[in-house]
Design a protein around this motif. Structure first.
Motif, mmCIF file in Angstrom:
data_model
loop_
_atom_site.group_PDB
_atom_site.id
_atom_site.type_symbol
_atom_site.label_atom_id
_atom_site.label_comp_id
_atom_site.label_asym_id
_atom_site.label_seq_id
_atom_site.Cartn_x
_atom_site.Cartn_y
_atom_site.Cartn_z
ATOM 1 N N THR A 253 0.822 -1.202 0.000
ATOM 2 C CA THR A 253 0.000 0.000 0.000
ATOM 3 C C THR A 253 0.866 1.267 0.000
ATOM 4 O OG1 THR A 253 -0.172 -0.204 2.396
ATOM 5 C CG2 THR A 253 -1.990 -1.081 1.114
ATOM 6 N N CYS B 235 -5.304 4.247 -2.030
ATOM 7 C CA CYS B 235 -5.615 2.813 -2.105
ATOM 8 C C CYS B 235 -7.046 2.585 -1.627
ATOM 9 C CB CYS B 235 -4.638 2.026 -1.230
ATOM 10 S SG CYS B 235 -5.157 0.339 -0.922
ATOM 11 N N CYS B 236 -7.720 1.669 -2.276
ATOM 12 C CA CYS B 236 -9.132 1.430 -1.949
ATOM 13 C C CYS B 236 -9.340 0.870 -0.556
ATOM 14 C CB CYS B 236 -9.751 0.490 -2.971
ATOM 15 S SG CYS B 236 -9.034 -1.169 -2.922
ATOM 16 N N GLY B 237 -8.283 0.338 0.041
ATOM 17 C CA GLY B 237 -8.410 -0.190 1.403
ATOM 18 C C GLY B 237 -8.514 -1.699 1.459
ATOM 19 N N ASP C 86 -5.625 -3.737 3.369
ATOM 20 C CA ASP C 86 -5.717 -3.637 4.824
ATOM 21 C C ASP C 86 -6.946 -4.378 5.331
ATOM 22 O OD1 ASP C 86 -3.453 -2.058 5.207
ATOM 23 O OD2 ASP C 86 -4.566 -0.255 4.606
ATOM 24 N N HIS C 87 -8.046 -4.167 4.617
ATOM 25 C CA HIS C 87 -9.296 -4.746 5.082
ATOM 26 C C HIS C 87 -9.201 -6.267 5.147
ATOM 27 C CE1 HIS C 87 -13.559 -5.272 5.707
ATOM 28 N NE2 HIS C 87 -13.601 -6.091 4.669
ATOM 29 N N ALA D 114 -7.666 0.428 7.472
ATOM 30 C CA ALA D 114 -8.532 0.389 6.307
ATOM 31 C C ALA D 114 -9.594 1.476 6.406
ATOM 32 C CB ALA D 114 -9.183 -0.981 6.189
ATOM 33 N N ARG E 169 -8.341 5.004 5.634
ATOM 34 C CA ARG E 169 -8.155 5.196 4.194
ATOM 35 C C ARG E 169 -9.497 5.382 3.502
ATOM 36 N NH1 ARG E 169 -3.262 3.727 2.093
ATOM 37 N NH2 ARG E 169 -2.026 2.280 3.335
ATOM 38 N N ILE E 170 -10.431 4.505 3.873
ATOM 39 C CA ILE E 170 -11.710 4.468 3.185
ATOM 40 C C ILE E 170 -12.499 5.757 3.408
ATOM 41 C CG2 ILE E 170 -13.964 3.305 3.243
ATOM 42 C CD1 ILE E 170 -12.244 0.668 3.633
ATOM 43 N N ASN F 250 -11.074 8.384 1.292
ATOM 44 C CA ASN F 250 -11.496 8.199 -0.098
ATOM 45 C C ASN F 250 -12.914 8.705 -0.312
ATOM 46 O OD1 ASN F 250 -9.103 7.000 -0.728
ATOM 47 N ND2 ASN F 250 -9.884 4.899 -0.674
ATOM 48 N N TYR G 261 -18.124 -0.688 0.248
ATOM 49 C CA TYR G 261 -17.928 0.289 1.327
ATOM 50 C C TYR G 261 -19.122 0.378 2.288
ATOM 51 C CZ TYR G 261 -13.557 2.488 -0.475
ATOM 52 O OH TYR G 261 -12.286 2.744 -0.864
#
Ligand SMILES: Cc1cc2nc3c(=O)[nH]c(=O)nc-3n(C[C@H](O)[C@H](O)[C@H](O)COP(=O)(O)OP(=O)(O)OC[C@H]3O[C@@H](n4cnc5c(N)ncnc54)[C@H](O)[C@@H]3O)c2cc1C
Ligand code: SF4
Ligand code: SF4
Lengths: 189, 387, 476
Positions: free
Chosen positions: B122, B191-193, B196-197, B205, B208-209, B212, B241
């Motif tokens: 990431t 990064c979409c996450g 991490d997720h 995560a 980040r999310i 975003n 999400y």
């Protein structure tokens, strides 16, 4: 003849041989139980595709009743005018076994027992009504048989016959054990 | 099935959600049939139903050990089981909760190595370093600018793609431009996450999310009509999400808006007239990523699109099975991963294609390690030209 | 546990699963209402390993419960306290296919549908198709004598198995063939629910794919019309390849999963499939359409894709019902076909009486009902209510001359109902048959056949002379 009379005859004899009409199982014994007198239709509803008859009923008779309703037996067997369904059952064939749905029998201790039924599908308890097909009169006296029938447009199963060979030791043992289950006193010879 | 939550989880939102998901499972076993790991091991503990049961037990008696975690690790999160399950069990959400619940059973060294890989993947700067060794498809065509503007879209850059498969987004942009769309891009940092997720780093995560979501909502407000993803693994994450927030959370609605606007590139193009765009005349085999067919629930999408373009696709045996890439799976469970890849490549190369195409960068990189046949994003079949 | 240690010592470690945490996922099968953890689970990779398990279990007098895919709906594969579960899922190879003889030899853990997939290239398939065919194993099929939606015409498992190899409790191999002279031991093994031996290989009969297959879907505003149509079709001399019925609950649930285009507002749905050569199907189709006069809508599937989707909805109907209710309890009674309408109406009354919803989706052509009783295990008393309602339904089936189970088997679940269907002498014979194979009663003991004691305690429910329990309920 009614079923109680058959029962009595079995209980009265020390040993006896069960025969149908003109049985293929040649009688060489003095004391015989002739099942051919125990014959006739028990129940038949054409739309159920199931027929129940007494064991002494001839194949010819069964076929004539079925023909009235444009139906046939789903198996073919060597049939002389006097072959009974009970005899055919005792001799056995894979296709006849396929068609069997239920039986009423009397075992070697004179007990009247019902296995299977009159419906297409039934897995309650072991499938004794198919097990006993081919029992050659050695395990029980077969009194009533229910079997599946077919509309006449459908093909009869081709008969594949049975293969005679010396059974393995394990099989022999199991067959011996089963003889003990159905006829512990060795009445049926 | 009923889950009687252990006392210590009785009031937790996660526990309740998990119990709720499990209540939809009727233990019918259908999902065993299409689970890639069960197919390999024949052990119910490596099947969806077995894993659901392990999670159920963990929720009930709170005594699960790292043995349970191992079987969850072994799961590819390919979601084939979700496609198969007639009862609608949301397996991936459940396994996410299960992993979080059991993460603390992991040995220290394992924790450390996982966390390193996660951070590596990431961190663009680090990924970019590996570029000279791993790059798959370089950019060879010039950039096209839209002549007319039919609309504005936001393209998800992704964290790995720019470095390792830059041509994917390059061609995508050119295709979109040719069709008259103005393309904005997210930064590589966003990064979409997913990584991490899926590796039990929920806090990282979520941060980040949320960032975003905020950024992309701003884009939407400024007139972006669609968010486009060219990596189905990222696409499915963004579409999911909303499942990360309780409906009462402020972010739930925001996440739903973002998710609704997000489309896989094929989903966006399937209704467009692509006839002005030329495409390569080659024999292709298409590999459908799990994240597209099971995750985004878009089976047969690219297959239909390619057929419309005139490609003749031979049906791929076991096309519903995972190729073994599965995000970071190939790094953590190399043996299973390789076996699945070998099986997949055997099926994909049956018709002796000139090229294998797919919809996800993870699958692309993973598959290409096991075959001489080039593996590309399907969009690279298109050859948009400026006129 | 000593036996676990011994298993671990004698077998590769990765095939022996032990300890509470790891054995728990094996504590139930498709009927999750009953649960029991085994001592250990062994997943053999070859026959020799099965022999070792048998030997060790014999030594410790420990019961063996065979398990295929664990999709059984009667608790047949439910472990027993202190038992070893023998899972056959790793034995999943198709050994040989003989397209000329139309047979295939397969290991017991092969999934039902995998056989049809493997022989499709020869235009053949394996006919019995339980709705669980995607997952259930051929070994489980033989042990249950499973049926399916196409068994009306093509027969049950017992009609489509040519031979089996099995291991007895002594570890001896027994080979049984359809054409063996003498009594029908192969037929006996079909439906023996893991009580007589461990099936290690199955030779199945393959059926040529018919020239044409035509599915017709008809919807009805009244359940009775649909049920009567079923009887009329058979009466007219047609034996459809499949003849299935669904009620409104089931239609809705299946539609939610497959989006097959089932009419949600219909009270009952009939799926009728005809197959054979072109002309035959055409003739039967004309006849069939004429018999559908009471139908509200009729749809003739016009592509293979549509046909498959319509069947997928039917085949997924049980678990789809999981969308309507957290738990369901599936019945499996059979009845003579002409009682269909009456029995369904009675079930509706019983459902109201117990205040539990019942969804119906079943093999109408065979008279094989599958009422799904919807309940919620988290509501106190619901399980008991569901069981009581289930018992009533099964009694109803027996009372009209049917059976308590058409294809799912007795397992642990229908032991009480067995007392209703069989007299003491018959049950005794069953026990003796078991002893003829397994005198120490180590193979799945306690399943399938109730003890006489149990039946006596229940007050000998076996009905004679049609004396019915619950006279207050309206019957016919
Ligand atoms: C949604 C759903 C739909 C279903 N639809 C149908 C249907 O349409 N028709 C139908 O008939 N059934 C149906 N079933 C029931 C079930 O799928 C069948 O009974 C199937 O045959 C069980 O196979 P299995 O491999 O899962 O066996 P298991 O459930 O694992 O075992 C079943 C029994 O077989 C014994 N057994 C298993 N393998 C062996 C072996 N190798 N040797 C000896 N004994 C063995 C077990 O001890 C047990 O008693 C359905 C089940 C579900 C969940
Ligand atoms: S298919 Fe769905 S309902 Fe069935 S066992 Fe798997 S998750 Fe549970
Ligand atoms: S996500 Fe994939 S690997 Fe995991 S349980 Fe489901 S089918 Fe199996």
């Amino acid at each position: 003849m009614n079923i109680e009379e058959i029962q009595q005859q079995i209980l009265d004899a020390e040993q006896l041989q069960i025969i149908g009409n003109n049985s293929q199982l040649k009688s060489n014994h003095l004391n015989t139980l002739d099942m051919s007198a125990y014959s006739g239709l028990v129940s038949y509803q054409a739309e159920e595709l199931v027929m129940t008859v007494k064991a002494g009923t001839t194949i010819t008779y069964i076929e004539s009743i079925l023909a009235h309703n444009e139906q046939i037996l789903p198996f073919s067997i060597k049939n002389t005018a006097s072959t009974t369904i009970g005899g055919a059952y005792a001799i056995g064939s894979p296709e006849l076994r396929d068609a069997v749905l239920g039986v009423k029998v009397i075992d070697g201790q004179g007990r009247i027992l019902n296995f299977g039924g009159k419906v297409m599908k039934n897995v309650a308890g072991y499938d004794v009504s198919r097990l006993l097909v081919g029992s050659k009169g050695q395990l029980v006296a077969v009194c009533e048989i229910s079997f599946r029938v077919l509309p006449k447009a459908y093909p009869v199963a081709t008969s594949t016959g049975t293969i005679k060979q010396t059974p393995s030791k394990v099989r022999q043992q199991i067959e011996k054990n089963l003889k003990q289950v159905f006829d512990p006193n060795g009445r049926f010879v | 099935m009923q889950t009687k939550l252990s006392e210590h989880l009785a009031d937790s939102a996660h526990g309740k959600k998990a119990a709720d998901i499990i209540s939809a499972c009727v233990h019918c076993g259908f999902c065993l049939a299409t689970c890639p790991t069960y197919q390999l091991t024949g052990n119910e503990l490596d099947s969806p139903r077995g894993r659901i049961y392990l999670i159920k037990s963990a929720l009930e008696n709170n005594q699960a050990s790292k043995s349970s975690l191992q079987h969850l690790d072994h799961c590819l999160t390919c979601r084939s089981c979700e496609t198969t399950c007639p009862s609608g069990v949301k397996y991936s959400e459940l396994v996410g909760i299960g992993r979080e619940l059991l993460e603390n059973k992991r040995s220290l060294w394992q924790k450390a190595s996982r966390s390193t890989i996660r951070r590596f993947l990431t961190k663009p700067a680090l990924v970019n370093l590996s570029k000279p060794f791993a790059q798959q498809s370089a950019i060879k065509s010039p950039v096209i600018k839209p002549q007319v503007t039919r609309g504005r879209v936001l393209l998800l850059t992704g964290c790995v793609q720019p470095a390792l498969t830059p041509n994917t987004n390059h061609i995508t942009k050119n295709v979109l431009s040719t069709l008259g769309y103005q393309v904005d891009e997210t930064s590589q940092q966003a990064c979409c996450g997913a990584i991490d997720h899926h590796n039990a780093a929920p806090t990282v995560a979520l941060e980040r999310i949320k960032a975003n979501i905020d950024n992309w909502l701003r884009s939407i407000e400024s007139g972006i009509e669609t968010i486009i993803s060219t990596a189905s693994g990222c696409g499915v994450m963004v579409k999911d999400y909303p499942t990360l927030f309780a409906p009462s959370d402020d972010y739930y609605l925001k996440a739903s808006t973002v998710a609704e606007k997000t489309k896989d590139i094929a989903e966006f193009l399937i209704n467009q007239d692509l006839s002005p765009i030329q495409h390569q005349a080659v024999n292709v085999s298409y590999h459908a990523p799990c994240s597209l067919q099971h995750g985004q629930k878009l089976p047969n999408l690219v297959e239909r699109l390619l057929t419309t373009l005139g490609y003749e696709l031979t049906p791929i045996t076991d096309s519903h099975l995972c190729c073994g890439s599965a995000g970071t799976y190939s790094l953590f469970e190399p043996e299973t991963s390789k076996q699945l890849r070998d099986n997949k490549l055997k099926n994909l190369t049956q018709s002796q294609p000139d090229i294998i195409v797919t919809s996800n960068v993870g699958c692309q990189l993973h598959l290409s390690k096991g075959t001489k046949t080039p593996v590309r994003h399907w969009i690279e079949l298109l050859e948009p030209k400026a006129d | 546990m000593q036996i676990t240690q011994e298993l671990l010592a004698a077998l590769p470690e990765h095939i022996v699963i032990h300890g509470d945490e790891m054995t728990r996922p094996f504590e139930c099968d498709g009927l999750s209402m009953y649960r029991q953890k085994p001592l250990a689970v062994v997943l053999p990779e070859n026959i020799e390993q099965i022999r070792i398990v048998i030997e060790i279990c014999n030594k410790h007098n420990t019961p063996i419960v065979s398990r295929g895919a664990g999709t059984g709906l009667a608790g047949g594969a439910l472990p027993l306290d202190n038992s070893i579960v023998l899972g056959l899922s790793k034995l999943n190879k198709i050994k040989t296919i003989d397209p000329q003889a139309k047979t295939a030899v397969v290991e017991p853990g092969v999934r039902n549908i995998a056989i049809s997939e493997a022989v499709a290239q020869h235009d053949l398939y394996y006919a019995p198709d339980p709705s669980s065919q995607i997952a259930c194993t051929i070994g489980g099929n033989v042990a249950e004598n499973s049926g399916g939606v196409h068994c009306l015409k093509y027969g049950l498992t017992v009609h489509n198995v040519i031979a089996i190899k099995m291991l007895t409790i002594d570890g001896e191999e027994l080979i049984l063939h359809r054409n063996d002279d003498g009594i029908g031991l192969l037929a006996l093994m079909n439906g023996s629910e893991g009580l007589l031996g461990i099936i290690t290989e199955v030779t199945v009969k393959l059926t040529p794919k018919p020239e044409r297959v035509q599915l017709v879907m008809a919807s009805f505003d009244h359940v009775r019309d649909c049920a009567n149509t079923v009887s009329n079709i058979i009466k007219a001399g047609i034996i459809p390849a499949g003849l299935e019925m669904m009620d409104q609950f089931a239609i809705g649930a299946a539609e939610d999963f497959t989006h097959a285009g089932y009419p949600r507002d219909a009270q009952a749905l009939l799926l009728c499939e005809l197959d054979g050569d072109h002309d035959n199907v055409e003739q039967e189709l004309t006849k069939l359409l004429a018999l559908l006069s009471t139908a509200a809508t009729i749809k003739v599937a016009n592509s293979e894709q549509e046909r498959l989707t319509l069947w997928q909805g039917r085949k997924s109907a049980f678990p789809s019902v999981g969308r309507l209710s957290p738990d369901y309890y599936c019945m499996d009674g059979t009845i003579p076909r002409h009682y269909l309408a009456d029995v369904l109406e009675n079930i509706t009354q019983l459902s109201a009486h117990y205040a539990l919803r019942v969804a119906n989706v079943f093999h109408a052509g065979d008279g094989n009902l599958h009422p799904l009783i919807l309940y919620d295990a988290s509501i106190e008393g619901d399980i008991e209510k569901a069981e009581a309602l289930g018992t009533e339904i099964l009694k109803l089936c027996v009372d009209v001359g049917g059976s308590i189970t058409g294809e799912h088997g007795v397992g642990i679940e229908k032991l009480n109902a067995m007392c209703h269907q069989f007299a003491a002498d018959e049950l005794e014979v069953f026990h003796q048959i078991k002893a003829a194979f397994d005198p120490q009663s180590l193979l799945n003991p306690g399943k399938a056949i109730p003890t006489l004691h149990r039946c006596a305690e229940l007050g000998n429910m076996h009905v004679h002379n049609n004396e019915l329990p619950h006279p207050e309920l309206e019957r016919f």
